[in-house]
Write a protein that holds these residues in place. Structure first.
Motif, PDB file in Angstrom:
ATOM      1  N   SER A  41       0.828  -1.208   0.000  1.00  0.00           N
ATOM      2  CA  SER A  41       0.000   0.000   0.000  1.00  0.00           C
ATOM      3  C   SER A  41       0.861   1.256   0.000  1.00  0.00           C
ATOM      4  N   LEU A  42       1.941   1.248   0.768  1.00  0.00           N
ATOM      5  CA  LEU A  42       2.843   2.403   0.792  1.00  0.00           C
ATOM      6  C   LEU A  42       3.414   2.660  -0.598  1.00  0.00           C
ATOM      7  N   LYS A  43       3.854   1.594  -1.255  1.00  0.00           N
ATOM      8  CA  LYS A  43       4.387   1.730  -2.618  1.00  0.00           C
ATOM      9  C   LYS A  43       3.341   2.361  -3.535  1.00  0.00           C
ATOM     10  N   GLU A  44       2.114   1.892  -3.447  1.00  0.00           N
ATOM     11  CA  GLU A  44       1.043   2.414  -4.298  1.00  0.00           C
ATOM     12  C   GLU A  44       0.730   3.873  -3.995  1.00  0.00           C
ATOM     13  N   GLU A  45       0.725   4.230  -2.718  1.00  0.00           N
ATOM     14  CA  GLU A  45       0.446   5.617  -2.344  1.00  0.00           C
ATOM     15  C   GLU A  45       1.543   6.556  -2.843  1.00  0.00           C
ATOM     16  N   VAL A  59       1.242   9.692  -5.427  1.00  0.00           N
ATOM     17  CA  VAL A  59       1.749  11.043  -5.158  1.00  0.00           C
ATOM     18  C   VAL A  59       2.540  11.529  -6.368  1.00  0.00           C
ATOM     19  N   ASP A  60       3.403  10.673  -6.894  1.00  0.00           N
ATOM     20  CA  ASP A  60       4.224  11.044  -8.052  1.00  0.00           C
ATOM     21  C   ASP A  60       3.352  11.374  -9.261  1.00  0.00           C
ATOM     22  N   TRP A  61       2.366  10.549  -9.544  1.00  0.00           N
ATOM     23  CA  TRP A  61       1.496  10.795 -10.697  1.00  0.00           C
ATOM     24  C   TRP A  61       0.776  12.132 -10.557  1.00  0.00           C
ATOM     25  N   TYR A  62       0.156  12.346  -9.391  1.00  0.00           N
ATOM     26  CA  TYR A  62      -0.567  13.607  -9.195  1.00  0.00           C
ATOM     27  C   TYR A  62       0.374  14.796  -9.233  1.00  0.00           C
ATOM     28  N   HIS A  63       1.551  14.663  -8.647  1.00  0.00           N
ATOM     29  CA  HIS A  63       2.485  15.792  -8.632  1.00  0.00           C
ATOM     30  C   HIS A  63       2.900  16.167 -10.060  1.00  0.00           C
ATOM     31  N   GLN A  64       3.169  15.176 -10.885  1.00  0.00           N
ATOM     32  CA  GLN A  64       3.519  15.476 -12.277  1.00  0.00           C
ATOM     33  C   GLN A  64       2.388  16.228 -12.978  1.00  0.00           C
ATOM     34  N   ARG A  65       1.159  15.827 -12.703  1.00  0.00           N
ATOM     35  CA  ARG A  65       0.010  16.495 -13.313  1.00  0.00           C
ATOM     36  C   ARG A  65      -0.157  17.920 -12.785  1.00  0.00           C
ATOM     37  N   ASP A 113      -2.221  15.620  -2.198  1.00  0.00           N
ATOM     38  CA  ASP A 113      -2.054  15.763  -0.754  1.00  0.00           C
ATOM     39  C   ASP A 113      -2.799  14.673   0.020  1.00  0.00           C
ATOM     40  N   GLU A 114      -3.927  14.211  -0.504  1.00  0.00           N
ATOM     41  CA  GLU A 114      -4.641  13.088   0.111  1.00  0.00           C
ATOM     42  C   GLU A 114      -3.778  11.827   0.057  1.00  0.00           C
ATOM     43  N   GLU A 115      -3.099  11.618  -1.062  1.00  0.00           N
ATOM     44  CA  GLU A 115      -2.227  10.447  -1.194  1.00  0.00           C
ATOM     45  C   GLU A 115      -1.046  10.538  -0.225  1.00  0.00           C
TER      46      GLU A 115
END
Length: 118
Positions: free
Chosen positions: A23-27, A31-37, A55-57
């Protein structure tokens, strides 16, 4: 993350640890995906939504880290060493190794492994 050992040999608590690590890996990945966007979108209203989601992630990842700290050996010790410090992370590591008798050197000598720096 797949199991790398026979699952029937893994205790229930260790299965929970596996779930938490996965779960940590997925979260973190989310975060990385959303940050890039966030950093690439030009639409300010979309940016706000994506920042909120990112920020939720981060919140979710932090919650899993706290669970790991409470339930898996070594996390608490390492978090106390590195989190919420102001010094260089490498300086903190050097100090921690000095206080612990340079654990890396000791483990190398037990395994008869020399330094890779040489």
């Amino acid at each position: 993350m797949a199991y790398h050992e026979p699952v029937d040999e893994i205790e229930p608590k260790d299965r929970d640890i596996h779930r938490a690590l996965n779960s940590l890996k997925e979260e973190i990945e989310a975060v990385d995906w959303y940050h890039q966007r966030v950093v690439t979108t030009t639409d300010e209203s979309l940016k706000g939504v994506l920042e909120h989601n990112r920020d939720e992630e981060i919140e979710h990842a932090t919650m899993v880290l706290e669970w790991l700290r409470r339930n898996m050996d070594k996390w608490d010790e390492e978090m106390k060493t590195y989190f919420f410090t102001e010094k260089s992370i490498l300086d903190v590591e050097e100090e921690a190794e000095g206080e612990n008798g340079d654990n890396h050197s000791k483990s190398q000598s037990k395994l008869h492994i020399g330094s890779l720096k040489e």
